[in-house]
Design a protein around this motif. Structure first.
Motif, short mmCIF file in Angstrom:
data_model
loop_
_atom_site.label_atom_id
_atom_site.label_comp_id
_atom_site.label_asym_id
_atom_site.label_seq_id
_atom_site.Cartn_x
_atom_site.Cartn_y
_atom_site.Cartn_z
N THR A 1 15.16 -8.33 -39.50
CA THR A 1 15.94 -8.36 -38.25
C THR A 1 16.53 -6.99 -37.94
N ASN B 1 19.40 -14.81 -35.93
CA ASN B 1 20.17 -13.60 -36.23
C ASN B 1 19.97 -12.51 -35.19
N ASP C 1 10.69 -10.90 -33.99
CA ASP C 1 11.42 -10.92 -35.27
C ASP C 1 11.15 -12.26 -35.94
N ASP D 1 13.07 -16.75 -35.29
CA ASP D 1 13.70 -17.32 -36.48
C ASP D 1 14.77 -18.30 -36.02
MG LIG Z 1 16.00 -12.05 -40.08
#
Ligand SMILES: [Mg+2]
Ligand SMILES: Nc1ncnc2c1ncn2[C@@H]1O[C@H](COP(=O)(O)OP(=O)(O)O)[C@@H](O)[C@H]1O
Length: 345
Positions: free
Chosen positions: A86, A113, A200, A109
């Protein structure tokens, strides 16, 4: 750069003086008007040095029409958690956007995050999820993607936010015959709009990460300089081979980024040597990103490290990754005006 050079650059960008002023203001946070551009172009006024600097970064990526995105898609992945995926994705997005590219960050994800770190508060994420405006909803076809994309505080950086709802897509896509292509299909129209789409990925090799690898042209692998993370690369390379065979023969490894590296730790140095010995032949190895508290502090403050500290340790690596992507984009733009999405088994 003379006035004539500036005019040539603007014409290569296919912009009017007004559009150019708007673009430059967005890039630099200034308030130049079209009269100013005209005075610079006719050498009635000298170009300020900081404008020259910003233009030389921007000029890196302008040998193309600004009306159409380069559409270069990069998955940032490794199935191990905590290897700075990330951190790598958001700082790379930041550098690409600051260099004048239009960038879309895709949070793939369910922990979300990246979403939080580019400035979307958790409370807003919960709200967006209730309204059907997250990655999950677009990915499984419950909402149009246009309703889901958010702008961020960084000019030219947009986001497909993720919430915990995304976890449900794993099973839903698994049961669809063409579920592996869902993300590529979802992002296909966006490749006309954005120069770079950075995904990501979650620390798994499940259905959603596989979707990202099918959608991407490049894979960037942030790997912590420790033994376990290096073992994870083996498993990932099997997945890459499978994805190439079945769905995306064009998938290339952009490189491995050794992360959280402490040159003083002998274990880190040994792991870096192992990484080089095992993978140096197969993949480009970027300069390691040093372990530094500025990254964890930025994460704790839900912000992008380089936005708060443009000289943070590791910035050169992000610039280098951005440069190689922008160069690959220049080549793509010369050879194929509209990059195609590769999918289908
Ligand atoms: Mg991550
Ligand atoms: N270069 C670095 N130095 C120190 N801490 C880092 C560095 N890069 C990332 N971190 C921290 O390590 C943790 C995991 O990073 P993150 O990017 O969330 O990993 P991943 O996405 O792979 O799970 C975060 O708290 C992050 O702030």
């Amino acid at each position: 750069m003379t006035g004539e050079d500036l005019r040539a650059l603007r014409e290569r960008l296919h912009m009017t003086q007004l559009e150019f002023a708007t673009w430059l203001n967005e890039l630099m946070g200034r308030r130049y008007d079209k009269q100013k551009i005209s005075r610079w172009e006719t050498d009635r006024e000298r170009l300020p040095r900081e404008v020259l600097g910003a233009l030389s970064v921007a000029a890196l990526g302008v040998d193309r029409s600004p009306r159409r995105g380069l559409g270069i898609t990069v998955a940032v992945a490794l199935q191990k958690g905590g290897t700075a995926k990330t951190a790598t994705a958001i700082n790379l997005c930041y550098v690409l956007a600051r260099a004048g590219n239009r960038v879309l960050l895709v949070d793939a994800d369910s922990q979300g995050n990246a979403t939080v770190h580019v400035g979307i508060p958790q409370t807003r994420v919960v709200e967006l999820s209730k309204q059907g405006k997250t990655h999950y909803h677009a990915l499984v076809g419950k909402s149009p993607l246009a309703d889901v994309i958010l702008s961020t505080d960084v000019p030219s950086l947009d986001l497909i936010p993720a919430s915990i709802a995304l976890a449900a897509a794993e099973a839903e896509l698994y049961h669809e015959p063409t579920g592996i292509n869902a993300m590529a299909d979802m992002l296909a129209p966006m490749r006309e709009v954005y120069d770079f789409i950075i995904i990501d990925c979650a620390p798994t090799l499940g259905m959603i990460t596989s979707n990202a690898l099918v959608a991407a042209q490049y894979l960037l692998i942030p790997c912590q300089t420790e033994a376990h993370a290096i073992l994870g690369l083996e498993h990932l390379s099997e997945t890459i081979a499978k994805i190439r065979r079945r769905s995306n023969p064009d998938l290339q490894i952009l490189g491995i980024v050794p992360t959280m590296y402490s040159a003083r730790q002998s274990q880190d140095r040994a792991s870096l040597d192992d990484l080089q010995a095992l993978w140096g032949q197969q993949a480009r190895m970027f300069e390691p990103i040093p372990r530094s508290t500025v990254y964890s502090q930025a994460a704790a403050a839900n912000s992008i490290t380089l936005a708060g500290d443009p000289g943070a340790p590791g910035v050169e690596t992000f610039v280098e990754i951005a440069r190689s992507l922008m160069q690959s984009g220049g080549q793509l733009a010369q050879t194929s005006p509209a990059p195609e999405v590769t999918h289908g088994a």
